[in-house]
Write a protein that holds these residues in place. Structure first.
Motif, short mmCIF file in Angstrom:
data_model
loop_
_atom_site.label_atom_id
_atom_site.label_comp_id
_atom_site.label_asym_id
_atom_site.label_seq_id
_atom_site.Cartn_x
_atom_site.Cartn_y
_atom_site.Cartn_z
N ALA A 48 0.84 -1.20 0.00
CA ALA A 48 0.00 0.00 0.00
C ALA A 48 0.88 1.25 0.00
O ALA A 48 1.92 1.30 0.65
N GLY A 49 0.44 2.26 -0.76
CA GLY A 49 1.14 3.53 -0.80
C GLY A 49 2.34 3.55 -1.74
O GLY A 49 2.99 4.58 -1.90
N LYS A 50 2.64 2.43 -2.36
CA LYS A 50 3.76 2.34 -3.31
C LYS A 50 3.22 2.20 -4.73
O LYS A 50 2.14 1.65 -4.94
N VAL A 51 4.00 2.66 -5.69
CA VAL A 51 3.73 2.33 -7.08
C VAL A 51 4.31 0.94 -7.29
O VAL A 51 5.44 0.66 -6.90
N LYS A 52 3.51 0.07 -7.89
CA LYS A 52 3.91 -1.33 -8.03
C LYS A 52 4.07 -1.68 -9.51
O LYS A 52 3.13 -1.52 -10.29
N LEU A 53 5.26 -2.13 -9.89
CA LEU A 53 5.46 -2.70 -11.21
C LEU A 53 5.47 -4.20 -10.98
O LEU A 53 6.35 -4.71 -10.29
N ILE A 54 4.46 -4.88 -11.50
CA ILE A 54 4.33 -6.32 -11.31
C ILE A 54 4.72 -7.01 -12.61
O ILE A 54 4.04 -6.88 -13.63
N SER A 55 5.83 -7.69 -12.55
CA SER A 55 6.38 -8.42 -13.70
C SER A 55 6.04 -9.89 -13.51
O SER A 55 6.47 -10.51 -12.54
N VAL A 56 5.25 -10.44 -14.42
CA VAL A 56 4.78 -11.82 -14.30
C VAL A 56 5.55 -12.69 -15.29
O VAL A 56 5.63 -12.35 -16.48
N VAL A 57 6.12 -13.78 -14.79
CA VAL A 57 6.91 -14.68 -15.64
C VAL A 57 6.49 -16.13 -15.41
O VAL A 57 6.09 -16.50 -14.30
N PRO A 58 6.59 -16.98 -16.44
CA PRO A 58 6.27 -18.40 -16.26
C PRO A 58 7.24 -19.10 -15.30
O PRO A 58 6.81 -19.80 -14.40
N SER A 59 8.55 -18.91 -15.48
CA SER A 59 9.56 -19.50 -14.59
C SER A 59 10.87 -18.76 -14.72
O SER A 59 11.33 -18.51 -15.84
N LEU A 60 11.48 -18.44 -13.58
CA LEU A 60 12.76 -17.73 -13.59
C LEU A 60 13.86 -18.52 -14.28
O LEU A 60 14.85 -17.96 -14.73
N ASP A 61 13.69 -19.83 -14.36
CA ASP A 61 14.73 -20.70 -14.94
C ASP A 61 14.64 -20.82 -16.45
O ASP A 61 15.13 -21.79 -17.03
N THR A 62 14.01 -19.86 -17.11
CA THR A 62 13.99 -19.85 -18.58
C THR A 62 14.62 -18.55 -19.06
O THR A 62 14.65 -17.55 -18.34
N GLY A 63 15.11 -18.55 -20.28
CA GLY A 63 15.88 -17.43 -20.80
C GLY A 63 15.20 -16.08 -20.78
O GLY A 63 15.75 -15.10 -20.28
N VAL A 64 13.98 -15.99 -21.32
CA VAL A 64 13.29 -14.71 -21.39
C VAL A 64 12.93 -14.22 -19.99
O VAL A 64 13.09 -13.04 -19.67
N CYS A 65 12.48 -15.12 -19.13
CA CYS A 65 12.10 -14.74 -17.76
C CYS A 65 13.32 -14.23 -16.99
O CYS A 65 13.24 -13.25 -16.24
N ASP A 66 14.45 -14.91 -17.18
CA ASP A 66 15.71 -14.51 -16.57
C ASP A 66 16.06 -13.10 -17.01
O ASP A 66 16.34 -12.22 -16.18
#
Length: 172
Positions: A48-66
Motif C-alpha cells: 500500500a502507498g507504493k507504485v507497483k510494477l508487477i512483472s509476471v513470468v512463467p519460470s525464472l529458470d527460462t531465458g526470457v524470464c531470466d
C-alpha cells in the motif's frame, strides 16, 4: 467457476487458455495472496502507498524470464523508494531465492503463486494447460488503480520494457 479465455495467447505458436478476467487500465487492482517464502504470505495491501510494477513470468529458470527479471532489477535503482518491483511466478520460493542469489538480483521482490494460484486467477494470467503464469506486466499506482497493462500474445516474447518503465515514471 473462474472465467476462461480460450486462445487468449500462444506458447510457441500453440493456442493456450488463460483463466481469470482480463484486467484493464483504470480497473481497481485485484487483491491476491502469494508467498514470500514457504511460510510468509503477501497480499496487495502489503505494498500500500507504493507504485507497483508487477512483472509476471512463467519460470525464472527460462531465458526470457531470466532476462526480464534482470532488466527490471537494473531499472529499480533509478526508480526510487516510492516504487516496488514484484516478480510473480509459480516457481517455489526457495527456487526463486536460489535464482536471485545466483543472478545477483537484489532490488526486485520475487513472489510465488505456487499454492493457490491466487494472483494468476485474479489477474487473468493462469495458463490452464500448463498451470504456469503468462508473461505480463501490470503497473499499479499508490491507490491500487491499474495504470498500465501488457498481456503478451506469445509466451516466449519479451515485454515492452520501456513502456512499462515510462508508465512507472509518470506516477512518481
Amino acid at each position: 467457476m473462474a472465467q476462461e479465455r480460450a486462445g487468449a495467447a500462444t506458447f510457441k505458436g500453440n493456442p493456450i487458455t488463460l483463466i481469470g478476467p482480463e484486467i484493464k487500465v483504470g480497473d481497481k487492482a485485484p487483491n491476491f495472496t502469494v508467498n514470500k517464502n514457504l511460510v510468509t504470505e503477501a497480499t496487495l495491501a502489503d505494498y500500500a502507498g507504493k507504485v507497483k510494477l508487477i512483472s509476471v513470468v512463467p519460470s525464472l529458470d527460462t531465458g526470457v524470464c531470466d532476462q526480464q527479471t534482470r532488466r527490471f532489477n537494473e531499472e529499480a535503482a533509478n526508480l526510487g523508494d516510492k516504487v516496488v518491483i514484484l516478480t510473480v511466478s509459480v516457481d517455489l520460493p526457495f527456487a526463486q531465492s536460489r535464482w536471485c542469489g545466483a543472478a545477483g538480483v537484489d532490488k526486485v521482490e520475487t513472489l510465488s503463486d505456487y499454492k493457490a494460484k491466487s494472483f494468476g486467477q485474479a489477474y487473468g494470467v493462469l495458463i490452464k494447460e500448463l498451470q504456469l503464469l503468462m508473461r505480463s506486466i501490470f503497473v499499479v499506482d499508490e491507490n491500487d488503480t491499474v495504470r498500465y497493462v501488457e498481456y503478451l500474445g506469445e509466451m516466449t516474447e519479451h515485454p515492452n520494457y520501456e513502456a512499462a518503465i515510462e508508465a512507472v515514471k509518470k506516477l512518481v
